[in-house]
Design an enzyme around this catalytic site. Structure first.
Site, PDB file in Angstrom:
ATOM      1  N   TYR A 121      -1.150  -0.932 -23.409  1.00 42.48           N
ATOM      2  CA  TYR A 121      -2.249  -1.670 -22.788  1.00 42.48           C
ATOM      3  C   TYR A 121      -2.644  -2.838 -23.697  1.00 42.48           C
ATOM      4  O   TYR A 121      -2.363  -2.825 -24.893  1.00 42.48           O
ATOM      5  CB  TYR A 121      -3.454  -0.762 -22.574  1.00 42.48           C
ATOM      6  CG  TYR A 121      -3.224   0.413 -21.656  1.00 42.48           C
ATOM      7  CD1 TYR A 121      -2.328   0.331 -20.594  1.00 42.48           C
ATOM      8  CD2 TYR A 121      -3.907   1.610 -21.840  1.00 42.48           C
ATOM      9  CE1 TYR A 121      -2.118   1.411 -19.745  1.00 42.48           C
ATOM     10  CE2 TYR A 121      -3.701   2.695 -20.990  1.00 42.48           C
ATOM     11  CZ  TYR A 121      -2.812   2.596 -19.948  1.00 42.48           C
ATOM     12  OH  TYR A 121      -2.613   3.660 -19.112  1.00 42.48           O
ATOM     13  N   SER A 122      -3.361  -3.795 -23.132  1.00 39.55           N
ATOM     14  CA  SER A 122      -3.728  -4.948 -23.956  1.00 39.55           C
ATOM     15  C   SER A 122      -4.596  -4.537 -25.141  1.00 39.55           C
ATOM     16  O   SER A 122      -4.480  -5.091 -26.228  1.00 39.55           O
ATOM     17  CB  SER A 122      -4.425  -6.019 -23.113  1.00 39.55           C
ATOM     18  OG  SER A 122      -5.557  -5.498 -22.453  1.00 39.55           O
ATOM     19  N   GLU A 123      -5.489  -3.550 -24.942  1.00 39.74           N
ATOM     20  CA  GLU A 123      -6.234  -2.970 -26.056  1.00 39.74           C
ATOM     21  C   GLU A 123      -6.554  -1.512 -25.782  1.00 39.74           C
ATOM     22  O   GLU A 123      -6.619  -1.085 -24.625  1.00 39.74           O
ATOM     23  CB  GLU A 123      -7.555  -3.710 -26.329  1.00 39.74           C
ATOM     24  CG  GLU A 123      -7.426  -4.971 -27.158  1.00 39.74           C
ATOM     25  CD  GLU A 123      -7.594  -6.209 -26.319  1.00 39.74           C
ATOM     26  OE1 GLU A 123      -7.593  -7.314 -26.883  1.00 39.74           O
ATOM     27  OE2 GLU A 123      -7.706  -6.080 -25.085  1.00 39.74           O
ATOM     28  N   SER A 124      -6.779  -0.793 -26.881  1.00 36.46           N
ATOM     29  CA  SER A 124      -7.282   0.574 -26.830  1.00 36.46           C
ATOM     30  C   SER A 124      -8.426   0.705 -27.823  1.00 36.46           C
ATOM     31  O   SER A 124      -8.481  -0.022 -28.826  1.00 36.46           O
ATOM     32  CB  SER A 124      -6.172   1.583 -27.167  1.00 36.46           C
ATOM     33  OG  SER A 124      -5.158   1.553 -26.183  1.00 36.46           O
ATOM     34  N   HIS A 159     -13.274  -5.269 -22.366  1.00 37.28           N
ATOM     35  CA  HIS A 159     -12.926  -4.299 -21.317  1.00 37.28           C
ATOM     36  C   HIS A 159     -12.844  -2.893 -21.879  1.00 37.28           C
ATOM     37  O   HIS A 159     -13.252  -1.924 -21.224  1.00 37.28           O
ATOM     38  CB  HIS A 159     -11.634  -4.708 -20.603  1.00 37.28           C
ATOM     39  CG  HIS A 159     -10.365  -4.270 -21.242  1.00 37.28           C
ATOM     40  ND1 HIS A 159      -9.736  -5.004 -22.224  1.00 37.28           N
ATOM     41  CD2 HIS A 159      -9.597  -3.169 -21.038  1.00 37.28           C
ATOM     42  CE1 HIS A 159      -8.635  -4.380 -22.586  1.00 37.28           C
ATOM     43  NE2 HIS A 159      -8.525  -3.259 -21.894  1.00 37.28           N
TER      44      HIS A 159
END
Length: 283
Positions: A44-47, A78
């Site tokens: 994912y783009s971030e965690s 997000h």
């Protein structure tokens, strides 16, 4: 290592929309290398990785670190919204406080029917000029002619927890047509310490469509970008493009097949920017 990772999507009520994030609600046993590996495995783009807040900071205070598949980032909107909703599902709605590398980020969660909605309040924002040389390099990497920019929304670098280069397209078609030089744009972004490039098109006075290339994070594009939304709100107010007090709607992700909606709120007398959105678990 991903057995204890929650998966949510933010800024949508449909799991097929919005921006997915991984969440580890108890990351106390993880080091930075572990967190980076989990984020890379998820893709994912971030965690987000959550640990108890500093001593004396209260029951609803947490330390939150954010990792893209490539590196740690100071703040991620997000994943903040998704984490706040996940916490509220377990501990109830109300106010939370996230301690991040960018600073303290208050988050409130409320319920409307079956939906939980989180509102984050950014750190103090700032807006700065971008040099002609850097702008030319960004446009070359994007393969955007300068004539395709909207002169009413001039290029700037905006910050509200992370740095973003704001570029405005003159048409919706220009925004939709995104095929850029991944390595060239990434090199410029690393040099300028940018998290994303915030590409925007203004539909109406308070409604915008946005896209966020994110090559420095190891992904082509971020589907819904709360940190960039906060920075963009600060940009609009700083340049007098919206009133000091305003509510904005940002549509993002439709060009990727993951539509989402972000709400940006500006309050008179408060330089901080509020970004709101829903979040739901992924199956």
């Amino acid at each position: 290592m991903t057995d204890n990772v929650l998966r949510y999507t933010a800024f949508a009520t449909d799991p097929a929309g919005g921006n997915p994030a991984g969440i580890v609600l108890d990351a106390s046993a993880l080091g930075a290398e572990d967190m980076l590996k989990i984020a890379a495995d998820l893709g994912y783009s971030e965690s987000a990785f959550v640990t108890p807040g500093p001593a004396g900071s209260g029951e609803r205070a947490y330390t939150v670190r954010y990792f893209s598949p490539k590196a740690e980032v100071p703040f991620c909107g997000h994943a903040t919204v998704a984490t706040a909703v996940a916490l509220a599902e377990r501990h109830g709605t109300g106010d939370y406080l996230f301690h991040t590398l960018a600073g303290e980020v208050p988050v409130s969660v409320d319920r409307a029917g079956d939906t939980l909605r989180a509102t984050l309040t950014s750190v103090a924002p700032r807006v700065e000029d971008v040099s002609g040389e850097d702008l030319a390099e960004a446009l070359a990497a994007l393969d955007w002619p300068a004539a395709d920019l909207d002169p009413a929304l001039p290029p700037r670098i905006a910050y509200a927890g992370a740095r973003h280069l704001v570029l405005a397209a003159a048409t919706r078609q220009r925004l939709a047509d995104l095929a850029y030089d991944f390595e060239r744009l990434a090199a410029l972004m690393r040099r300028l310490d940018l998290t994303t490039v915030q590409l925007v098109w203004r539909e109406s006075e308070f409604t915008f469509h946005v896209r966020d290339p994110f090559p420095v994070g190891g992904v082509v594009e971020d589907p819904a970008t709360g940190a960039a939304a906060a920075a963009f709100g600060a940009y609009l107010r700083e340049l007098g493009l919206v009133p000091e007090e305003a509510g904005l709607t940002l549509h993002q992700g439709a060009d990727m097949g993951r539509p989402g909606e972000l709400t940006v709120t500006l309050r008179a007398g408060d330089p901080r920017v509020r970004v709101s959105g829903t979040a739901v678990p992924l199956a």
